[in-house]
Structure formats: C-alpha cells, structure tokens
Design a protein around this motif. Structure first.
Motif, mmCIF file in Angstrom:
data_model
loop_
_atom_site.group_PDB
_atom_site.id
_atom_site.type_symbol
_atom_site.label_atom_id
_atom_site.label_comp_id
_atom_site.label_asym_id
_atom_site.label_seq_id
_atom_site.Cartn_x
_atom_site.Cartn_y
_atom_site.Cartn_z
ATOM 1 N N LYS A 437 11.436 -6.891 6.556
ATOM 2 C CA LYS A 437 10.751 -7.556 5.455
ATOM 3 C C LYS A 437 9.376 -8.055 5.885
ATOM 4 N N VAL A 438 9.309 -8.592 7.099
ATOM 5 C CA VAL A 438 8.028 -9.046 7.650
ATOM 6 C C VAL A 438 7.029 -7.903 7.675
ATOM 7 N N ASN A 439 7.503 -6.740 8.081
ATOM 8 C CA ASN A 439 6.624 -5.567 8.176
ATOM 9 C C ASN A 439 6.094 -5.172 6.792
ATOM 10 N N GLU A 440 6.950 -5.236 5.777
ATOM 11 C CA GLU A 440 6.515 -4.920 4.415
ATOM 12 C C GLU A 440 5.416 -5.884 3.986
ATOM 13 N N GLN A 441 5.596 -7.166 4.271
ATOM 14 C CA GLN A 441 4.615 -8.174 3.870
ATOM 15 C C GLN A 441 3.277 -7.974 4.573
ATOM 16 N N ILE A 442 3.343 -7.636 5.855
ATOM 17 C CA ILE A 442 2.108 -7.425 6.619
ATOM 18 C C ILE A 442 1.392 -6.174 6.113
ATOM 19 N N ASN A 443 2.125 -5.090 5.943
ATOM 20 C CA ASN A 443 1.486 -3.848 5.497
ATOM 21 C C ASN A 443 0.910 -3.969 4.084
ATOM 22 N N ALA A 444 1.475 -4.880 3.269
ATOM 23 C CA ALA A 444 0.929 -5.105 1.936
ATOM 24 C C ALA A 444 -0.497 -5.641 1.995
#
Length: 447
Positions: A437-444
């Motif tokens: 989930k952290v990765n999704e937020q960062i890539n957003a």
C-alpha cells in the motif's frame, strides 16, 4: 554523526524558502570585487572534513590570487536551517556542500545554478569519478548542478575483543553469506556474537532474548526509503532495486517480494534478540557510541565513519566486507556535492571554486586527509594509504557492487509516506506486506 544521514529534517524548511532565484544577496560583500578582488563564502557541515577543504580553499586562492575563500562549518541541524534562512535573508553562502536528498528541491525552486558551461570550459573529465556518482548531480532538466566529492560505500565494523571472546577471528568475516530464508552464515555469526546477561549466546539453548548484554548486530534507527547502511545492502543483494524507469518519473518497488522478504528477515533479528528493537536502539545514545560501549559486536556503517570508529578508546575494530547475498555482495553508494547559490553576486568565481573542489588536486588533498573516500578514482590510493597509517584497511568497502541511492523529485513527499510505515513495521505494528500500500501511495506522487 549526521553528515551522511538521508533524513529529510530540513525539507519542510527548504520548501518554505520558496522560489528565491534572483532574490536577496549572498554572504559575499558586493564591494569585494573592487580592484578585481572577490571573497567567496563556502559552507560545509562536517567538522572532520573542514581542515581538508580549508587546504583546498588555500590551494584555489594560490592558483587564483584575486579570489579568496572563507570556509565556515556548522553542525548538521544548524547547517540546513542556516542555508534555508540565508536563502531568504540574503546571507546564504556563494557555494555550499549539498546533499542528494535535498538536491532535487533546490533545483525545483531554482535556488542553485547549473555549472555546465564551467564544466565544459574547464574540460572536466566526468569519467574520472567512480561510476554512477556524476549522474547524481544532474537535474531532471538535464543540467548539471554539481560534481561528486566522495564515495559513500558501506562495510561491516566488528569489535575485535568480542569477536575473539566468541572464538572467532577476522578470517571468519571474509566470506560471510546471507539469504532472506535463514540469514546464512551471516545470521549464524550475529547469533553467536549475541550474549545475554547470563552469558548464553544467541545460538545456545536457554538464551534469554529479553535480557541481552551484547547484541550481535547494532541498529541505526529506521532510516528512510534509501535504507543506506541499515537494510539496503541486504535488499540489493537479494536482487531488488529502488525503482524502475527514469529518475524524473520513477516507479518504486517497495511492493516487490524481494524487498518485503528482506525486511521480514531483518526484523526477525530483533524478534530473536540478536539485534535491538527500534525502541531500544533509539532510546539512548547513537549506534556508534553504543558499539564503543561494547554493547554491539558488529554494525553496518559507511566508510565516512571509519575514522570515528577507530578512534574509540575502549574498542579495537576490524572492517569486514558486507555478506554475499543471492545476487552477490552489494552496497549503496552515495556522494556529496557542492552547489552554487542562485543569489551569489559572483557566479563565475563561485562556479570556478565548485569545479576546483571536485578536481583532482582537491580530491587528492581530501584523500590524503583520510576522512572520507574521494569520488575520483585517482585519489582512492591516496585515501587507502592515509587510512592505513591509522590502521584502517578500507579495501572491504570497495568489495561490493554499488547502487546509487535515489535522487528523485518529491523525495520528501515520498518519505513522509515511507518513514512512518517503516517505523510502524519495525515496532511490530504492521507486517512487511504493508509496504504494498505504501508503494501505491508513493507511486501516485509521480502519476
């Protein structure tokens, strides 16, 4: 010592400084150019490096008699607040030591100047530096804003006395292996060097992980998304990399099973009592001081800290290579660089100074000072010789394949997401899968 930390303690202040190009003035007196004389101000934060750069400044003035240089050193926190305030008030230096974590913000805010013309006119050979380091100082606009000054690689520091007490020697450190399943021979050594208050070692029956006297491996906090000298060397040696794509629009890989499996193993060291928990590691003095007190048998730390480790009064230290993982022996690499402020009244002279500070002449002076490993390959032997005089063999630092840490836009925003998640993970409040989930937020951030 905070001179290398990738923490973003000053990022909010940097952002608050706003778009300052052309505003205010530098710390140089506008009248100093009268009669052809110019006085430049140069700031840095590492007290250990100040003498070397003072000698570089004197060599620069000897070659350029019309330009004098005043070198000023600040502590880490005061340094960044002074830079930020100076950009607003007009008291910023002409040239200052920059950090890769802050570099993209300075470029985005037009607070530093490109040096491409000076690099070209001075015939700077970028191939003379360690591979990958010159690219750290090229902005997403394709312009160059600095030259690498040092080569920040990581190794294993080991307490000789505790190693001997455990029946081991330096020969046992040379070919350590690691994997995320059982930790390999590296974890076996960490366990064996761990001792509880009753004298039981980590691999022995009856070991009490709640009453540890000596941890086999120290912990230097949670770190940021680069994991420099903390967990990155393991994830990289497991075949992981920070991101794919271009630095201007990266796609981060914190959702990769290779990363998450590495973190699960890493936290497992604390769960087993072989490494302190995050709470214990951050509740007292720093990692190096705890190591010096004999409470950590080993630490992973950068070559920039070598002199400090070997100056510890009560500990004799050996430097060993990092363990070899499934894809080999890997380390982060980082480099500091200098920057010319947009507010300097003497941009031509300031850029000339910056190029000199990254030149072979200055790099040789820094190598001979024996504090850091220079970025220029020709100065590496000078550094080796000087370190050796102090009993420090830096060859183990040069053994791994290196990966440069991220230098990307919006790093501060990405770390505002990542750092609390890493702290929660190490504190046992979330699993490694939370980084998906952290990765999704960062890539957003980069869509």
């Amino acid at each position: 010592m905070k001179w290398r930390k990738g923490a973003v303690v000053a990022t909010a202040a940097l952002a608050a400084a706003g778009l300052l190009a052309g505003c205010g003035s530098s710390g140089s007196d506008s009248d100093s150019a009268a009669g052809g004389k110019v006085d430049l101000s140069y700031w840095l934060w590492d007290a250990n490096q100040q003498p070397g750069y003072q000698r570089c400044a004197e060599a620069f003035t000897a070659a350029n008699p019309n330009i004098s240089v005043t070198v000023k050193q600040y502590g880490w926190d005061d340094y960044w607040s002074s830079i930020t305030t100076g950009l607003v008030s007009g008291t910023a230096p002409d040239v200052f030591t920059n950090h890769a974590s802050y570099f993209p913000t300075f470029v985005e805010k037009h607070q530093i100047q490109p040096i491409d013309d000076e690099v070209k006119s001075e015939n700077v050979d970028l191939a003379a530096y360690q591979k990958g380091l010159p690219e750290l100082w090229v902005g997403t606009d394709g312009k160059r804003y600095g030259l690498p000054k040092d080569n920040g690689v990581v190794g294993l520091y080991v307490n000789d006395g505790l190693l001997k007490d455990a029946g081991k020697s330096a020969a046992d450190l040379a070919d350590l292996t690691w994997n995320p399943s059982d930790g390999g021979t590296f974890e076996k050594l960490i366990a064996h060097l761990t001792v509880d208050k009753a004298g039981k070692r980590g691999g022995e029956a009856g070991f009490n992980k709640g009453e540890v006297a000596v941890y086999g491996l120290g912990l230097n906090g949670a770190g940021d998304g680069a994991g420099e000298s903390i967990w990155a060397q393991y994830a990289l040696s497991n075949g992981w990399d920070y991101y794919s794509g271009e630095a201007a629009k990266p796609h981060f890989n914190y959702d990769d099973p290779k990363f998450q499996d590495t973190l699960t193993w890493f936290k497992g060291l604390s769960d087993k009592g072989f490494m302190p928990s995050l709470k214990i590691a951050t509740s007292g003095v720093g990692m190096q001081q705890t190591y010096g007190a004999g409470k950590y048998a080993m630490t992973t730390d950068g070559v920039w800290s070598a002199k400090s480790y070997f100056e510890l009064k009560d500990v004799k230290t050996t430097v060993a290579p990092l363990p070899t993982g499934p894809t080999g022996r890997q380390s982060t690499a980082n480099s500091l660089g200098d920057a010319v402020t947009a507010t300097t009244k003497h941009p031509a002279e300031a850029k000339k100074l910056l190029v000199f500070l990254g030149s072979k002449e200055c790099q040789t002076i820094i190598g001979q000072a024996g504090v850091v490993l220079p970025a220029m390959t020709s100065a590496t032997e000078d550094a080796k010789a000087t370190f050796q005089k102090s009993g420090i063999d830096i060859a183990p630092f040069l053994a791994p394949t290196t990966h440069t840490t991220p230098v990307v836009p919006q790093w501060a925003d990405a770390m505002a997401i990542f750092q609390p998640a890493m702290q929660a993970f190490l504190n046992g409040q979330a699993g490694a899968d939370s980084f998906t989930k952290v990765n999704e937020q960062i890539n957003a951030l980069y869509q």
